[in-house]
Scaffold this active site. Sequence first.
Site, PDB file in Angstrom:
ATOM      1  N   CYS A   1       2.808  -3.329   4.180  1.00 41.02           N
ATOM      2  CA  CYS A   1       1.982  -2.174   4.541  1.00 41.02           C
ATOM      3  C   CYS A   1       2.684  -1.491   5.711  1.00 41.02           C
ATOM      4  O   CYS A   1       3.859  -1.759   5.968  1.00 41.02           O
ATOM      5  CB  CYS A   1       0.536  -2.554   4.826  1.00 41.02           C
ATOM      6  SG  CYS A   1       0.228  -3.525   6.304  1.00 41.02           S
TER       7      CYS A   1
ATOM      8  N   HIS B   1       9.208 -23.894   9.074  1.00 43.75           N
ATOM      9  CA  HIS B   1       8.071 -24.554   9.727  1.00 43.75           C
ATOM     10  C   HIS B   1       6.758 -24.387   8.964  1.00 43.75           C
ATOM     11  O   HIS B   1       5.914 -25.284   8.999  1.00 43.75           O
ATOM     12  CB  HIS B   1       7.872 -23.986  11.140  1.00 43.75           C
ATOM     13  CG  HIS B   1       8.905 -24.447  12.117  1.00 43.75           C
ATOM     14  ND1 HIS B   1       8.700 -24.463  13.472  1.00 43.75           N
ATOM     15  CD2 HIS B   1      10.176 -24.889  11.928  1.00 43.75           C
ATOM     16  CE1 HIS B   1       9.784 -24.913  14.097  1.00 43.75           C
ATOM     17  NE2 HIS B   1      10.711 -25.164  13.174  1.00 43.75           N
ATOM     18  N   ASN B   2       6.581 -23.229   8.328  1.00 46.68           N
ATOM     19  CA  ASN B   2       5.262 -22.898   7.757  1.00 46.68           C
ATOM     20  C   ASN B   2       5.238 -22.899   6.243  1.00 46.68           C
ATOM     21  O   ASN B   2       4.175 -22.732   5.641  1.00 46.68           O
ATOM     22  CB  ASN B   2       4.799 -21.523   8.260  1.00 46.68           C
ATOM     23  CG  ASN B   2       4.924 -21.385   9.763  1.00 46.68           C
ATOM     24  OD1 ASN B   2       5.776 -20.652  10.258  1.00 46.68           O
ATOM     25  ND2 ASN B   2       4.116 -22.123  10.511  1.00 46.68           N
TER      26      ASN B   2
ATOM     27  N   ASP C   1       0.864  -1.189   0.000  1.00 43.55           N
ATOM     28  CA  ASP C   1       0.000   0.000   0.000  1.00 43.55           C
ATOM     29  C   ASP C   1       0.898   1.237   0.000  1.00 43.55           C
ATOM     30  O   ASP C   1       2.129   1.141  -0.171  1.00 43.55           O
ATOM     31  CB  ASP C   1      -1.002  -0.049   1.158  1.00 43.55           C
ATOM     32  CG  ASP C   1      -0.379   0.197   2.523  1.00 43.55           C
ATOM     33  OD1 ASP C   1       0.868   0.329   2.612  1.00 43.55           O
ATOM     34  OD2 ASP C   1      -1.127   0.266   3.515  1.00 43.55           O
TER      35      ASP C   1
ATOM     36  N   HIS D   1       7.128 -30.919   9.149  1.00 40.69           N
ATOM     37  CA  HIS D   1       5.991 -30.044   9.445  1.00 40.69           C
ATOM     38  C   HIS D   1       4.863 -30.170   8.417  1.00 40.69           C
ATOM     39  O   HIS D   1       3.851 -29.477   8.528  1.00 40.69           O
ATOM     40  CB  HIS D   1       6.447 -28.583   9.515  1.00 40.69           C
ATOM     41  CG  HIS D   1       7.387 -28.309  10.642  1.00 40.69           C
ATOM     42  ND1 HIS D   1       6.956 -28.138  11.944  1.00 40.69           N
ATOM     43  CD2 HIS D   1       8.743 -28.221  10.674  1.00 40.69           C
ATOM     44  CE1 HIS D   1       8.005 -27.940  12.727  1.00 40.69           C
ATOM     45  NE2 HIS D   1       9.099 -27.989  11.987  1.00 40.69           N
TER      46      HIS D   1
ATOM     47  N   THR E   1       2.336  -1.651   9.051  1.00 38.86           N
ATOM     48  CA  THR E   1       2.726  -2.592  10.108  1.00 38.86           C
ATOM     49  C   THR E   1       2.938  -4.008   9.595  1.00 38.86           C
ATOM     50  O   THR E   1       3.486  -4.850  10.307  1.00 38.86           O
ATOM     51  CB  THR E   1       1.622  -2.678  11.169  1.00 38.86           C
ATOM     52  OG1 THR E   1       0.415  -3.128  10.519  1.00 38.86           O
ATOM     53  CG2 THR E   1       1.377  -1.335  11.837  1.00 38.86           C
TER      54      THR E   1
HETATM   55  C1  RB5 Z   1      -2.303   2.658   6.420  1.00 37.65           C
HETATM   56  O1  RB5 Z   1      -2.340   3.896   7.047  1.00 37.65           O
HETATM   57  C2  RB5 Z   1      -2.040   1.560   7.439  1.00 37.65           C
HETATM   58  O2  RB5 Z   1      -3.176   1.342   8.216  1.00 37.65           O
HETATM   59  C3  RB5 Z   1      -1.625   0.293   6.740  1.00 37.65           C
HETATM   60  O3  RB5 Z   1      -0.466   0.526   6.011  1.00 37.65           O
HETATM   61  C4  RB5 Z   1      -1.296  -0.896   7.634  1.00 37.65           C
HETATM   62  O4  RB5 Z   1      -0.394  -0.568   8.624  1.00 37.65           O
HETATM   63  C5  RB5 Z   1      -2.475  -1.634   8.163  1.00 37.65           C
HETATM   64  O5  RB5 Z   1      -2.336  -2.703   8.786  1.00 37.65           O
END
Ligand code: RB5
Length: 149
Positions: free
Chosen positions: A68, A101-102, A10, A135, A70
């Site tokens: 993204c 493992h996954n 994103d 696994h 996080t």
């Molecule tokens: C976008 O602002 C943010 O929410 C997205 O990049 C991500 O961290 C969501 O999990």
Amino acid sequence: MTATIAVGSDHAGISLRRRVVEHVRQRGHAIALEAGPQDGERSDYPDQAAAVGQAVASGRAQLGVLICGTGIGISIAANKIPGVRAALVHDPVTATLATEHNNANVLCLGARLLAEPYALTLVDAWLDASFVARHQHRLDKLHALEEAD
Ligand code: RB5
């Protein structure tokens, strides 16, 4: 082993997405697709998770990397696609274990949490590891969950 890799992000992951594309190309891998906005555009992470996840699930790409802010939202979204095993990793240990493992076929990274050079070491750890066959029965159970509904 070289692989065909789909990469998506994103708006929070544009810069790291470009670094990942360049990095995996330098390692000899092919980019199946790059999904995501350009500078100044905003986007919604489920859209890139769908593009990359469907590429992996269909076989168009062997592996995917999703980014993204996080890594949380995009990993949740990717794991809704049958056949995708997306792992959100934060360090070399989780990156290595995601393969061992996954057999994670999609790596998820949080661009707002990781320095870019460090994030690239996580991509390397994930790519360099090998699945440990003992696994497999657990992956079979994951697959059964997809069939259950
Ligand atoms: C976008 O602002 C943010 O929410 C997205 O990049 C991500 O961290 C969501 O999990």
